[in-house]
Design a protein around this motif. Structure first.
Motif, PDB file in Angstrom:
ATOM      1  N   UNK A 130      34.788  19.605 -17.041  1.00  0.00           N
ATOM      2  CA  UNK A 130      35.605  20.244 -18.080  1.00  0.00           C
ATOM      3  C   UNK A 130      35.770  19.317 -19.290  1.00  0.00           C
ATOM      4  N   UNK A 131      36.028  18.041 -19.014  1.00  0.00           N
ATOM      5  CA  UNK A 131      36.162  17.080 -20.117  1.00  0.00           C
ATOM      6  C   UNK A 131      34.831  16.972 -20.856  1.00  0.00           C
ATOM      7  N   UNK A 132      33.734  16.918 -20.085  1.00  0.00           N
ATOM      8  CA  UNK A 132      32.405  16.795 -20.698  1.00  0.00           C
ATOM      9  C   UNK A 132      32.085  18.023 -21.551  1.00  0.00           C
ATOM     10  N   UNK A 133      32.486  19.190 -21.061  1.00  0.00           N
ATOM     11  CA  UNK A 133      32.197  20.431 -21.797  1.00  0.00           C
ATOM     12  C   UNK A 133      32.942  20.448 -23.144  1.00  0.00           C
ATOM     13  N   UNK A 134      34.219  20.057 -23.115  1.00  0.00           N
ATOM     14  CA  UNK A 134      35.005  20.034 -24.358  1.00  0.00           C
ATOM     15  C   UNK A 134      34.395  19.031 -25.346  1.00  0.00           C
ATOM     16  N   UNK A 135      34.000  17.885 -24.822  1.00  0.00           N
ATOM     17  CA  UNK A 135      33.421  16.837 -25.666  1.00  0.00           C
ATOM     18  C   UNK A 135      32.059  17.286 -26.217  1.00  0.00           C
ATOM     19  N   UNK A 136      31.231  17.831 -25.344  1.00  0.00           N
ATOM     20  CA  UNK A 136      29.875  18.263 -25.727  1.00  0.00           C
ATOM     21  C   UNK A 136      29.950  19.319 -26.829  1.00  0.00           C
ATOM     22  N   UNK A 137      30.942  20.204 -26.726  1.00  0.00           N
ATOM     23  CA  UNK A 137      31.107  21.260 -27.734  1.00  0.00           C
ATOM     24  C   UNK A 137      31.440  20.688 -29.106  1.00  0.00           C
ATOM     25  N   UNK A 138      32.003  19.469 -29.123  1.00  0.00           N
ATOM     26  CA  UNK A 138      32.379  18.869 -30.404  1.00  0.00           C
ATOM     27  C   UNK A 138      31.235  18.051 -31.005  1.00  0.00           C
ATOM     28  N   UNK A 187      29.971  18.851   2.560  1.00  0.00           N
ATOM     29  CA  UNK A 187      30.395  20.134   1.978  1.00  0.00           C
ATOM     30  C   UNK A 187      31.045  19.907   0.614  1.00  0.00           C
ATOM     31  N   UNK A 188      31.812  18.828   0.490  1.00  0.00           N
ATOM     32  CA  UNK A 188      32.458  18.558  -0.810  1.00  0.00           C
ATOM     33  C   UNK A 188      31.411  18.167  -1.854  1.00  0.00           C
ATOM     34  N   UNK A 189      30.379  17.430  -1.433  1.00  0.00           N
ATOM     35  CA  UNK A 189      29.322  17.067  -2.379  1.00  0.00           C
ATOM     36  C   UNK A 189      28.509  18.310  -2.771  1.00  0.00           C
ATOM     37  N   UNK A 190      28.296  19.200  -1.792  1.00  0.00           N
ATOM     38  CA  UNK A 190      27.546  20.430  -2.084  1.00  0.00           C
ATOM     39  C   UNK A 190      28.320  21.272  -3.102  1.00  0.00           C
ATOM     40  N   UNK A 191      29.638  21.345  -2.926  1.00  0.00           N
ATOM     41  CA  UNK A 191      30.461  22.116  -3.868  1.00  0.00           C
ATOM     42  C   UNK A 191      30.333  21.526  -5.274  1.00  0.00           C
ATOM     43  N   UNK A 192      30.356  20.198  -5.344  1.00  0.00           N
ATOM     44  CA  UNK A 192      30.232  19.534  -6.648  1.00  0.00           C
ATOM     45  C   UNK A 192      28.873  19.855  -7.275  1.00  0.00           C
ATOM     46  N   UNK A 193      27.820  19.826  -6.445  1.00  0.00           N
ATOM     47  CA  UNK A 193      26.470  20.133  -6.968  1.00  0.00           C
ATOM     48  C   UNK A 193      26.423  21.560  -7.525  1.00  0.00           C
ATOM     49  N   UNK A 194      27.062  22.476  -6.801  1.00  0.00           N
ATOM     50  CA  UNK A 194      27.061  23.876  -7.268  1.00  0.00           C
ATOM     51  C   UNK A 194      27.805  24.016  -8.594  1.00  0.00           C
ATOM     52  N   UNK A 195      28.930  23.298  -8.721  1.00  0.00           N
ATOM     53  CA  UNK A 195      29.662  23.351  -9.992  1.00  0.00           C
ATOM     54  C   UNK A 195      28.790  22.816 -11.132  1.00  0.00           C
ATOM     55  N   UNK A 196      28.097  21.712 -10.846  1.00  0.00           N
ATOM     56  CA  UNK A 196      27.245  21.116 -11.889  1.00  0.00           C
ATOM     57  C   UNK A 196      26.150  22.100 -12.314  1.00  0.00           C
ATOM     58  N   UNK A 197      25.547  22.724 -11.323  1.00  0.00           N
ATOM     59  CA  UNK A 197      24.501  23.712 -11.614  1.00  0.00           C
ATOM     60  C   UNK A 197      25.077  24.835 -12.494  1.00  0.00           C
ATOM     61  N   UNK A 198      26.274  25.297 -12.115  1.00  0.00           N
ATOM     62  CA  UNK A 198      26.896  26.397 -12.857  1.00  0.00           C
ATOM     63  C   UNK A 198      27.235  25.989 -14.292  1.00  0.00           C
ATOM     64  N   UNK A 199      27.646  24.741 -14.496  1.00  0.00           N
ATOM     65  CA  UNK A 199      27.988  24.310 -15.868  1.00  0.00           C
ATOM     66  C   UNK A 199      26.745  24.208 -16.738  1.00  0.00           C
ATOM     67  N   UNK A 200      25.599  23.934 -16.109  1.00  0.00           N
ATOM     68  CA  UNK A 200      24.355  23.956 -16.890  1.00  0.00           C
ATOM     69  C   UNK A 200      23.981  25.399 -17.220  1.00  0.00           C
ATOM     70  N   UNK A 201      23.996  26.240 -16.180  1.00  0.00           N
ATOM     71  CA  UNK A 201      23.537  27.625 -16.381  1.00  0.00           C
ATOM     72  C   UNK A 201      24.482  28.398 -17.305  1.00  0.00           C
ATOM     73  N   UNK A 202      25.786  28.196 -17.140  1.00  0.00           N
ATOM     74  CA  UNK A 202      26.759  29.007 -17.876  1.00  0.00           C
ATOM     75  C   UNK A 202      27.059  28.451 -19.270  1.00  0.00           C
ATOM     76  N   UNK A 203      27.287  27.138 -19.337  1.00  0.00           N
ATOM     77  CA  UNK A 203      27.734  26.541 -20.608  1.00  0.00           C
ATOM     78  C   UNK A 203      26.654  25.723 -21.301  1.00  0.00           C
ATOM     79  N   UNK A 204      25.510  25.557 -20.636  1.00  0.00           N
ATOM     80  CA  UNK A 204      24.446  24.752 -21.248  1.00  0.00           C
ATOM     81  C   UNK A 204      24.741  23.267 -21.230  1.00  0.00           C
ATOM     82  N   UNK A 205      25.726  22.839 -20.434  1.00  0.00           N
ATOM     83  CA  UNK A 205      26.013  21.404 -20.358  1.00  0.00           C
ATOM     84  C   UNK A 205      24.787  20.697 -19.761  1.00  0.00           C
TER      85      UNK A 205
END
Ligand code: NAD
Ligand code: TYD
Length: 358
Positions: free
Chosen positions: A109-117, A161-179
């Motif tokens: 989330x912090x990276x997304x806000x920063x990247x947008x700027x 499982x916690x690392x897998x969840x993190x990987x999925x979030x990262x994938x989603x931030x690339x696909x959804x927000x272009x991070x």
């Protein structure tokens, strides 16, 4: 511009930070919460390095992360902050979900806000490296092919499982927000500065003291081992030239059963510890109760990172293990210095439950 490394006072983090500065790759900010696994002593040699800044903070603190991104005009985040010990995740999974899942979410989330700027080159060049593990893929049968980047996620421990969840979030931030996120999934690391709760440093610690060397179950679980310096090199290559949105498997092509690993270490200890006799350390091996949900085998197919980015390990398992044992023997006061009450309590809690079987 600087890079932000999180978890830089941990095992892989310390090796990564020291090597980055040794190579003169530019300013680096290290954000670490200093849990039991974080140790600033590892980094004392760079205290006065003008390119190095340490910040004592939690990756879950999104505001602090965003402030740092802006203040240091960060060009890349390398996330190494995590709870990492499978056995601890079985005893107490909560902290794994907080740091590994919510912490990764806060960083994204912090990276997304920063990247947008960001604009122009700063935006084009920004990267978020999500350092993950092969354990997200679950367990392999003895004759199954090694994990590729296309293997299914089948985590079996709260840690994986916690690392897998993190990987999925990262994938989603690339696909959804272009991070611009890139993920690495690496096999078991070993080398200097690894906390002695993990197999290799624990065996050295106990072996030197003449204490028993606990092997879970039948000792035939297989891990693929990679020297930590080679993992750090792989992360730098992915950062420099990896394909945005891509994932890269990283491994040492060094599958060994746990008993093979421990016996190889015993033989090195016999030769390296003053006054030791042949076979002395193997005599300390003791088989103890297995880990619940213990993954049988991990194996990594690292052909993608080799073919695309030209990466390959420089250490074989034999040379890396010899170097590692020697490092711990030369730095025994390092192991002694981290033996806090918390660590002693952990050893008691983990191994008292595992009644000795031989
Ligand atoms: P480690 O346990 O040695 O160090 C973790 C570091 O993160 C410590 O310095 C700790 O203080 C810090 N930290 C923990 N929670 C934090 C938080 N909430 N905020 C800020 N800092 C925090 O771990 P490691 O073995 O160096 O692993 C680093 C990363 O590499 C992890 O993501 C792990 O999953 C991954 N990885 C490790 C291995 C391995 O064999 N060690 C293999 C593959 C992938
Ligand atoms: P570990 O170093 O904890 O890494 P991971 O669980 O992430 O692979 O353990 C490596 C292997 O060694 C794993 O199969 C569990 C086993 N092990 C033992 O047999 N005895 C021990 O005391 C420990 C800590 C691990």
């Amino acid at each position: 511009m600087a890079i932000l490394v999180t978890g830089g006072a941990g095992f892989i983090g310390s090796n990564f930070v020291l090597e980055w500065l040794r190579l003169g790759l530019g300013p680096l900010v290290n954000l670490d919460k200093l849990t039991y696994a974080g140790n600033l002593r590892n980094l004392s040699s760079i205290d006065d390095d003008a390119d190095y800044t340490f910040v004592h903070a939690d990756i879950c603190d999104r505001d602090t992360v965003l402030q740092l991104l802006n203040e240091h005009r960060i060009s890349a985040i390398v996330n190494l902050a995590a709870e990492t010990h499978v056995d601890r995740s079985i005893h107490d999974p909560g902290e794994f979900l907080r740091t590994n899942v919510q912490g990764t979410f806060a960083l994204l989330e912090a990276a997304r806000a920063y990247y947008d700027s960001l604009v122009d080159e700063a935006r084009t060049n920004f990267r978020f490296i999500n350092v993950s593990t092969d354990e997200v893929y679950g367990s392999l049968d003895a004759d199954a092919p090694a994990f590729t980047e296309d293997s299914s996620y089948r985590p079996n421990s709260p840690y994986s499982a916690s690392k897998a969840a993190a990987d999925h979030l990262c994938r989603a931030y690339f696909s959804t927000y272009g991070l611009p996120v890139l993920t690495t999934n690496c096999s078991n690391n070993y080398g200097p500065f690894q906390f002695p709760e993990k197999l290799i440093p624990l065996v050295i610690r106990n072996g030197v003291r003449g204490e028993s060397l606990p092997i879970y179950g039948d000792g035939c679980n297989v891990r693929d081992w990679l020297y930590v310096g080679d993992h750090c090199d792989a992360i730098r290559r992915v950062l420099e030239s990896g394909q945005v949105g891509g994932t890269y498997n990283v491994g040492g092509d060094a599958e060994r059963t746990n008993i093979e690993v421990v016996e190889a270490m015993c033989d090195i200890l016999d030769e390296s510890v003053a006054g030791a006799t042949p076979g002395q350390h193997r005599g300390l091996i003791s088989f103890v109760a297995d880990r619940p949900g213990h993954d049988r085998r991990y194996a990594i197919d690292a052909s993608k990172i080799r073919d695309e980015l030209g990466w390959q390990p420089t250490e074989s398992f034999e040379t890396g293990l010899q170097k590692t044992v020697q490092w711990y023997l030369d730095n025994e006061e390092w192991t002694q210095s981290i033996e806090t009450g918390e660590y002693r309590d952990w050893l008691e809690a983990n191994y008292e439950l595992r009644a000795c079987r031989s």
